[in-house]
Enzyme design. Structure first.
Site, PDB file in Angstrom:
ATOM      1  CG  ASP A 163      39.239  40.421  34.135  1.00 60.34           C
ATOM      2  OD1 ASP A 163      38.194  41.091  34.048  1.00 60.34           O
ATOM      3  OD2 ASP A 163      40.234  40.626  33.411  1.00 60.34           O
ATOM      4  CG  HIS A 217      44.560  44.907  27.285  1.00 65.81           C
ATOM      5  ND1 HIS A 217      44.063  45.978  27.996  1.00 65.81           N
ATOM      6  CD2 HIS A 217      44.355  43.808  28.063  1.00 65.81           C
ATOM      7  CE1 HIS A 217      43.578  45.543  29.162  1.00 65.81           C
ATOM      8  NE2 HIS A 217      43.737  44.233  29.217  1.00 65.81           N
ATOM      9  CG  ASP A 222      38.603  42.741  31.165  1.00 67.79           C
ATOM     10  OD1 ASP A 222      38.572  41.538  30.840  1.00 67.79           O
ATOM     11  OD2 ASP A 222      39.568  43.256  31.784  1.00 67.79           O
ATOM     12  CG  HIS A 276      42.793  44.199  33.370  1.00 65.70           C
ATOM     13  ND1 HIS A 276      42.253  42.925  33.438  1.00 65.70           N
ATOM     14  CD2 HIS A 276      43.816  44.239  34.255  1.00 65.70           C
ATOM     15  CE1 HIS A 276      42.940  42.219  34.334  1.00 65.70           C
ATOM     16  NE2 HIS A 276      43.887  42.988  34.836  1.00 65.70           N
TER      17      HIS A 276
HETATM   18 ZN   LIG Z   1      40.966  41.891  32.116  1.00 68.25          ZN
END
Ligand SMILES: [Zn+2]
Length: 348
Positions: A255, A125, A167, A169
Site C-alpha cells: 500500500d 495490526h 506495509d 502502516h
Molecule cells: Zn497497510
C-alpha cells in the site's frame, strides 16, 4: 520460491458495503501473476480447518478475552468490530483457515526457500488483546498472521527470528506482541505516524526490558520516493545481518505504492524489486504473509517483488523524493541504525 493462494480468500470475508479490504485484492494478484507468467510458481490451497484445532494456536499470541470477544461477535455477524474492521457471515471460517494455513506452512518449512502466502484478511495490526498500543481501530485485521508464523517457526525449532514489515502502516500488533522479546527482531518500515494510522511506530520506540533494541521503526516522510526507500533498505539489510536470524517472516504490504489509495508515498516497482532482492540475498527460510495493498500496488508491486526474489534481471527507474524529504529520511534512518547497532553489538 512458492506462492500459495488461499482459494477461499477469493470467496469469503466479503464486505456488504464499500471496503478496500475485499476478495478482489486476491484476484488482482492472480491476474497480475498470470499476465507476467509468474503463475507457474503459484498453487491454490484449500485447507479444511476446524475452530477447535486453531484455538491453541491463537492462544499462543492473543489473550483469551480477545479470542472470546471475536467468537462472540462472529456469532452475531455480519457486524462491524470498529469503523475500519468488519466481520461478514463467513469471516470466521476464513480467519480459522488462514491461521491454520500459516501455521502448517511455517511449522514444516525447513530449507532456505521463499514462500509467499496470499491470504486474507491481513493481521499485523492485531495485538495481543486486539487494538495495539492504543490504536483507534484494528485496521482491517483480526488475528495476527505474522505472529502465528513466528510461533510456528519457534515450534519448528528456530530460536532467533526476524520479522520484516514493509506495509506502509506500522505493524503495531506484531510489534506489541514481541516488544519485550529479544528472540524476535521486528523491523518495520512505514510512513511517519504523526498523522498516519495507527499513529505509532516512532524511531524512539525500540522495545522494552530484554527486548530493548529488538524493535526497529524506520519512518518515511510524506511523498517519499524509491531513493529514500533504497537508502533505508541498505540499513535494514545490515541490521538483519548483525542480528543473524535463523529464519525470516515478512509482513508484505503493497500500500506504499504510488496511488494505491491509502498512503501518500511515491514508491514504485523499483522498491518492491529491491525488497525481493534483499530477501534473496539474506538466503534464509522465509515466509511472506500478505498484509495491505489494494489496487495498483498489488498489480505492479507483487510481480516486481517476485522478480527480485527470483533474481530475474529487471530495469526499473527509481522515483525521487524532494531533496529536503530525502535528507530528512536519510538523517532519521542513519540515527536509528547507529542506535540499534549499538544494542545488537552489546548483546552479541
Ligand atoms: Zn497497510
Amino acid at each position: 520460491m512458492k506462492i500459495f493462494v488461499e482459494k477461499n480468500s477469493i470467496q469469503k470475508h466479503v464486505p456488504w458495503f464499500y471496503h478496500p479490504e475485499n476478495p478482489r485484492r486476491v484476484e488482482i494478484i492472480i491476474n497480475a501473476l498470470s499476465k507476467t507468467f509468474l503463475n507457474s510458481y503459484m498453487l491454490y490451497v484449500d485447507v479444511q480447518s476446524e475452530l477447535n484445532d486453531v484455538l491453541p494456536l491463537l492462544g499462543k499470541i492473543h489473550c483469551k478475552r480477545y479470542i472470546e470477544y471475536i467468537l462472540d461477535r462472529a456469532s452475531k455477524s455480519p457486524c462491524e468490530l470498529d469503523p475500519d474492521t468488519y466481520l461478514s457471515r463467513d469471516s470466521l471460517e476464513l480467519l480459522v483457515e488462514t491461521v491454520n494455513l500459516v501455521y502448517e506452512i511455517a511449522v514444516s518449512h525447513r530449507n532456505n526457500d521463499i514462500i509467499f502466502l496470499i491470504i486474507r484478511p491481513p493481521g499485523h495490526h492485531a495485538g495481543r488483546c486486539g487494538k495495539a498500543f492504543n490504536a483507534p481501530t484494528l485496521g482491517f485485521c483480526i488475528f495476527n498472521n505474522a505472529a502465528i508464523a513466528v510461533e510456528a517457526l519457534k515450534d519448528n525449532g528456530y530460536n532467533k527470528i526476524a520479522v520484516l514489515d514493509f506495509d506502509i502502516h506500522h505493524g503495531n500488533g506484531t510489534q506489541e506482541i514481541y516488544y519485550k522479546d529479544p528472540t524476535v527482531l521486528h523491523i518495520d518500515i512505514h510512513r511517519n505516524p504523526i498523522d498516519f494510522y495507527p499513529f505509532t511506530g516512532y524511531p524512539e520506540q525500540i522495545g522494552k526490558g530484554r527486548g530493548k533494541g529488538y524493535s526497529v521503526n524506520f519512518i518515511l516522510e510524506p511523498e517519499s520516493g524509491d531513493d529514500s526507500y533504497s537508502y533505508i533498505l541498505d540499513h535494514v539489510l545490515e541490521i538483519i545481518e548483525a542480528y543473524s536470524p535463523e529464519a525470516l517472516i515478512v509482513s508484505a504490504g503493497f500500500d506504499g505504492f504510488m496511488d494505491d489509495g491509502l498512503a501518500d508515498t511515491l514508491l514504485t516497482e523499483y522498491t518492491y524489486y529491491n525488497i525481493g532482492k534483499l530477501l534473496k540475498e539474506l538466503d534464509l527460510p522465509t515466509i511472506l504473509v500478505l498484509e495491505g495493498g489494494y489496487n495498483i500496488g498489488l498489480e505492479r508491486g507483487v510481480p516486481a517483488l517476485i522478480y527480485g526474489a527470483l533474481g530475474i534481471k529487471k530495469q526499473y527507474k527509481p522515483s525521487k523524493s524532494k531533496e529536503t524529504i530525502y535528507k530528512l529520511n536519510m538523517m532519521q534512518a542513519i540515527k536509528l541504525y547507529s542506535h540499534i547497532l549499538k544494542y545488537l553489538k552489546k548483546r552479541g
